[in-house]
Design an enzyme around this catalytic site. Sequence first.
Site, PDB file in Angstrom:
ATOM      1  N   GLY A  31       0.808  -1.215   0.000  1.00 19.81           N
ATOM      2  CA  GLY A  31       0.000   0.000   0.000  1.00 19.81           C
ATOM      3  C   GLY A  31       0.841   1.265   0.000  1.00 19.81           C
ATOM      4  O   GLY A  31       1.898   1.356  -0.637  1.00 19.81           O
ATOM      5  N   SER A  32       0.395   2.249   0.765  1.00 17.64           N
ATOM      6  CA  SER A  32       1.006   3.580   0.710  1.00 17.64           C
ATOM      7  C   SER A  32       2.407   3.652   1.289  1.00 17.64           C
ATOM      8  O   SER A  32       3.076   4.681   1.157  1.00 17.64           O
ATOM      9  CB  SER A  32       0.108   4.592   1.427  1.00 17.64           C
ATOM     10  OG  SER A  32      -1.132   4.711   0.755  1.00 17.64           O
ATOM     11  N   THR A  33       2.891   2.583   1.947  1.00 13.81           N
ATOM     12  CA  THR A  33       4.277   2.615   2.413  1.00 13.81           C
ATOM     13  C   THR A  33       5.259   2.642   1.253  1.00 13.81           C
ATOM     14  O   THR A  33       6.454   2.893   1.450  1.00 13.81           O
ATOM     15  CB  THR A  33       4.579   1.383   3.297  1.00 13.81           C
ATOM     16  OG1 THR A  33       4.298   0.184   2.567  1.00 13.81           O
ATOM     17  CG2 THR A  33       3.751   1.417   4.566  1.00 13.81           C
TER      18      THR A  33
END
Length: 583
Positions: A305-307
């Site tokens: 995801g956004s990591t």
Amino acid sequence: MSRAKKTPQAKARTSPSVLGWRFAFVLLSLTAVFTALVVRAAWLQVIEPDMLVSQGDARSLRVESNSVLRGMIVDRNGEELAVSVAVEAIWADPKVVIERNAAADERRWHALAEILQLTPAQLLSRIGDNPQRRFVYLQRQVNPAVVDYVKKLKVPGIYFRQESRRYYPAGEVTAQLLGFTNVDDVGVEGIEKRFDELLTGTAGRKVFRKDAKGREIEVIERAQAQAPGNVQLSIDQRIQSVTYRELKKAVLAHGATSGSAIVVDVLTGEVLAMVNSPSFNPNNRRNTPSYLFRNRAIADTFEPGSTMKPLAVLSALEFGSAKLNEVVNTSPGYMRIGGSWVRDANNYNNLSLTGIIQKSSNIGVSKLVLDMPVEHVIGLYANMGLGMDTGLGLNGESGGMLSHRRRWSDFERATLSFGYGLSVTAAQLAKVYSTMANGGISRPLTILKSDQPYPGEQVLAPEHAAAMLEMMEANIMPGGTATRAQVKGYRVGGKTGTARKAIAGGYGDDYVASFAGVGPVSNPRLACVVVINEPAGDFYHGGEIAAPVFANIMGATMQLLNLAPDSNSQPKLSAVTGGRNAG
């Protein structure tokens, strides 16, 4: 008177005759017996001598061995994580038990069965199912109290044998990392399996010949015992305990299926903590399901995801398609790419690179990635350690998934920028953030204490790595997606991740919430990754459930390592205005 002269009577002459049949029979019989003996002797001594030799050796040769205890596993400070203790096994000689009718003494026999948790009939069946056998285990790794009790019973044919048992003082805190040994003291999981040869050592051995009275008359072979080696891990047991406590609390509080957390020293690549929840008690594994043995931090993969958004921004900076003062127009907050939609939680209008990270803008990173060749993005992801093992060398480690195919649709390129279309492990993600915190130097992770860090490779420009730390610090400030990751007294930075779990044909309703961060920002020393798998209830965003775990772990770890607080060392970045994002 004259005597008549007598003529001597001629002796009767007898002619030679053929031997009598009796004599011939005896002669032939003796010849046959002698021939048979010669043939038998030749057969035994020339053609097949091994049988007699083996029978002679069985009567006169004896072997004695001196067992050695398995080596210890200790943490970086010498604290014992796995030790071996001397115990005994109880065994029986079925031939002696049956010949001496040991079961006839009901009082002793019933007492023996009871202490072994068997019925008298079960005990007799175990020993007497094959009376020709001379050895059968009754119970392994028995505690001394039971052994003393059985010895006092003096049941004929019941004997004892020295062996060792593995004990793990930290219990479930280090269970999946250390693994365990089987009943024969052979490592079958985790560190125990990885370093089994080193930890085992070699037992001493003496082969000798004895006479009829049992006296030693000749030593044929002697081998000295080789002491086992000890393994010193990079793990700090204090940090391991804190990390496990905080992770377990979060998994239980949010009804999650599982969770993993890892803490890394960014300067050396040493893993200071690696934990999973739920765990198990390695000292008593009875009825423990096998899936709990898996070290999820290195084996389980997930879409990050956004990591991944910091890597997307770094890709643009490294390629040169964006500058540190770049501003990206994300209005109106959604964008159609190749027939699919990419959306932000709100319309953030114009965002700087810091704002893209702080607001976790899907539109912002998508535009950055679409402005450069996909090969460059994939190359930077790979250089940071995605799609390959981390260097830990542990059994069961997954390399994740990073496709190197040539053809990518625009939508696939866009989703790659915010963590879909690839998979990583918690350990890989920790290596990525460790590289950013270490000035762009990528160094393999290690689970062993290291006096000399492994040489690293410069994969990012130092100024870009330093700038990214400040961008991630802005993410935990007011207006960011990870305000709950703040650590009192310290400057930290990081990125939240919330990704739907893939199912057959698309994505389901379950999530993986994660947070990856570093600290202290002024002088980076630690990287920490927290992954919460399938949280239940209304809270499932990384900023809501993973970020607080990060804050608790990092705060305690920096204090345990006596790192100087740096909250007042530099002015904090001003927040970029905007609404709340679900990233």
